[in-house]
Design a protein around this motif. Structure first.
Motif, short mmCIF file in Angstrom:
data_model
loop_
_atom_site.label_atom_id
_atom_site.label_comp_id
_atom_site.label_asym_id
_atom_site.label_seq_id
_atom_site.Cartn_x
_atom_site.Cartn_y
_atom_site.Cartn_z
N PRO A 1 -68.44 -14.23 -13.48
CA PRO A 1 -69.29 -13.62 -12.44
C PRO A 1 -68.54 -12.62 -11.57
O PRO A 1 -68.47 -12.75 -10.35
CB PRO A 1 -69.76 -14.83 -11.64
N CYS A 2 -67.95 -11.62 -12.22
CA CYS A 2 -67.17 -10.62 -11.49
C CYS A 2 -67.15 -9.33 -12.31
O CYS A 2 -67.32 -9.35 -13.51
CB CYS A 2 -65.75 -11.13 -11.25
N PRO A 3 -66.93 -8.21 -11.64
CA PRO A 3 -66.88 -6.94 -12.36
C PRO A 3 -65.66 -6.86 -13.29
O PRO A 3 -64.64 -7.50 -13.05
CB PRO A 3 -66.80 -5.88 -11.26
N ARG A 4 -65.80 -6.07 -14.30
CA ARG A 4 -64.74 -5.89 -15.28
C ARG A 4 -63.42 -5.44 -14.64
O ARG A 4 -62.34 -5.87 -15.06
CB ARG A 4 -65.22 -4.86 -16.32
N GLU A 5 -63.50 -4.60 -13.63
CA GLU A 5 -62.29 -4.09 -12.99
C GLU A 5 -61.45 -5.22 -12.40
O GLU A 5 -60.22 -5.15 -12.40
CB GLU A 5 -62.64 -3.09 -11.87
N ASP A 6 -62.11 -6.27 -11.90
CA ASP A 6 -61.36 -7.40 -11.34
C ASP A 6 -60.59 -8.16 -12.42
O ASP A 6 -59.47 -8.62 -12.20
CB ASP A 6 -62.30 -8.37 -10.61
N GLY B 1 -61.79 -13.45 -3.73
CA GLY B 1 -62.54 -14.19 -2.73
C GLY B 1 -63.94 -14.57 -3.17
O GLY B 1 -64.72 -15.07 -2.37
N ARG B 2 -64.25 -14.34 -4.43
CA ARG B 2 -65.56 -14.74 -4.95
C ARG B 2 -65.54 -16.22 -5.29
O ARG B 2 -64.49 -16.83 -5.39
CB ARG B 2 -65.90 -13.93 -6.19
N ARG B 3 -66.72 -16.76 -5.53
CA ARG B 3 -66.84 -18.17 -5.90
C ARG B 3 -67.51 -18.26 -7.26
O ARG B 3 -68.37 -17.47 -7.59
CB ARG B 3 -67.67 -18.91 -4.87
N SER B 4 -67.08 -19.27 -8.01
CA SER B 4 -67.71 -19.48 -9.31
C SER B 4 -69.04 -20.19 -9.11
O SER B 4 -69.24 -20.88 -8.11
CB SER B 4 -66.81 -20.33 -10.21
N PRO B 5 -69.96 -20.04 -10.04
CA PRO B 5 -71.24 -20.77 -9.95
C PRO B 5 -71.02 -22.28 -9.85
O PRO B 5 -71.78 -22.96 -9.17
CB PRO B 5 -71.96 -20.38 -11.24
N ASP B 6 -69.98 -22.81 -10.49
CA ASP B 6 -69.69 -24.24 -10.40
C ASP B 6 -69.38 -24.66 -8.97
O ASP B 6 -69.82 -25.70 -8.50
CB ASP B 6 -68.51 -24.63 -11.30
N GLU B 7 -68.60 -23.85 -8.26
CA GLU B 7 -68.27 -24.16 -6.87
C GLU B 7 -69.52 -24.13 -5.99
O GLU B 7 -69.69 -24.96 -5.10
CB GLU B 7 -67.24 -23.18 -6.32
N GLU B 8 -70.38 -23.16 -6.23
CA GLU B 8 -71.61 -23.07 -5.46
C GLU B 8 -72.49 -24.29 -5.72
O GLU B 8 -73.09 -24.84 -4.80
CB GLU B 8 -72.35 -21.78 -5.79
N ASP B 9 -72.56 -24.74 -6.98
CA ASP B 9 -73.33 -25.95 -7.31
C ASP B 9 -72.75 -27.16 -6.60
O ASP B 9 -73.47 -28.02 -6.11
CB ASP B 9 -73.35 -26.20 -8.82
N GLU C 1 -59.45 -22.95 -22.21
CA GLU C 1 -58.76 -23.20 -20.95
C GLU C 1 -58.12 -21.92 -20.41
O GLU C 1 -58.13 -21.69 -19.20
CB GLU C 1 -57.71 -24.31 -21.10
N CYS C 2 -57.59 -21.08 -21.29
CA CYS C 2 -57.04 -19.79 -20.84
C CYS C 2 -58.11 -18.98 -20.12
O CYS C 2 -57.87 -18.44 -19.04
CB CYS C 2 -56.50 -18.98 -22.02
N LEU C 3 -59.31 -18.88 -20.72
CA LEU C 3 -60.38 -18.10 -20.09
C LEU C 3 -60.87 -18.75 -18.81
O LEU C 3 -61.21 -18.05 -17.85
CB LEU C 3 -61.53 -17.87 -21.07
N ASN C 4 -60.88 -20.08 -18.74
CA ASN C 4 -61.24 -20.77 -17.51
C ASN C 4 -60.23 -20.43 -16.41
O ASN C 4 -60.60 -20.09 -15.28
CB ASN C 4 -61.30 -22.28 -17.74
N ARG C 5 -58.95 -20.50 -16.73
CA ARG C 5 -57.91 -20.17 -15.75
C ARG C 5 -57.98 -18.70 -15.34
O ARG C 5 -57.79 -18.38 -14.17
CB ARG C 5 -56.53 -20.48 -16.33
N LEU C 6 -58.24 -17.83 -16.31
CA LEU C 6 -58.36 -16.41 -16.01
C LEU C 6 -59.49 -16.18 -15.01
O LEU C 6 -59.32 -15.47 -14.01
CB LEU C 6 -58.58 -15.60 -17.29
N GLU C 7 -60.62 -16.80 -15.26
CA GLU C 7 -61.75 -16.64 -14.35
C GLU C 7 -61.41 -17.16 -12.95
O GLU C 7 -61.68 -16.48 -11.95
CB GLU C 7 -62.98 -17.39 -14.87
N GLN C 8 -60.81 -18.33 -12.86
CA GLN C 8 -60.46 -18.88 -11.55
C GLN C 8 -59.47 -17.99 -10.81
O GLN C 8 -59.57 -17.80 -9.59
CB GLN C 8 -59.91 -20.30 -11.70
N LEU C 9 -58.52 -17.42 -11.54
CA LEU C 9 -57.55 -16.52 -10.94
C LEU C 9 -58.21 -15.25 -10.41
O LEU C 9 -57.97 -14.82 -9.29
CB LEU C 9 -56.47 -16.18 -11.96
#
Length: 163
Positions: A9-14, A146-154, A132-140
């Motif tokens: 849930p973030c732009p490609r540039e990030d 400063g964005r939040r993942s949909p899981d955190e919002e849930d 797991e690599c992609l999960n870590r990449l997303e969290q990083l």
């Protein structure tokens, strides 16, 4: 060959910003325990980052090389992990319809003793690691922006409902 994908849930540039910082590699790549050096033009073609794998004091020092860099669309790497072998990793970034980024990661062993492992078994071993690599990449990426993942919002919604 093993392929996994994740829509972030973030732009490609990030995502590109994280992939372009070789010093962050050890934070999202499962197995890389530390980064020892990053060549100055990373992630340009031919550039290397030098990493270690495994627990101290048994770690092994090796490197990853950029084979092709067409960011923000794609980066292709070879990661050495001797004595196990060398892998080719192809990461593609696509704009998702919702404004996020679809990340597709393809990986397979190209040299070394891991080639003796039948491909279906290699896929079983590599798939969870890649996810797991992609999960870590997303969290990083989310943490840096400063964005939040949909899981955190849930989790927040569920926590407020319990209160």
């Amino acid at each position: 060959m093993t392929t996994v994908e994740r829509t972030m849930p973030c732009p490609r540039e990030d995502v590109v910003d994280v992939l372009s910082d070789g010093w962050l590699y050890g934070l999202w790549v499962v197995g890389a325990t530390r980064i020892r050096a990053v060549e100055g033009r990373w992630p340009a073609e031919g550039q290397r980052l030098h990493h270690s794998t495994g627990p101290w004091p048994l770690h092994l020092d090796d490197h990853t090389t950029v084979l092709a860099s067409d960011l923000p669309d794609r980066i292709v790497l070879t990661a050495r992990g001797w004595p196990w072998g060398q892998a080719r990793i192809d990461i593609r970034l696509e704009q998702a319809p919702d404004g996020g980024t679809r990340v597709v990661m393809w990986e397979d062993v190209i040299t070394g003793v891991m080639l003796l492992v039948p491909q279906p078994l290699r896929a079983l071993l590599l798939g969870p690691r890649q996810r797991e690599c992609l999960n870590r990449l997303e969290q990083l990426v989310l943490g840096r922006t400063g964005r939040r993942s949909p899981d955190e919002e849930d989790d927040d919604v569920a926590g407020r409902a319990r209160e």
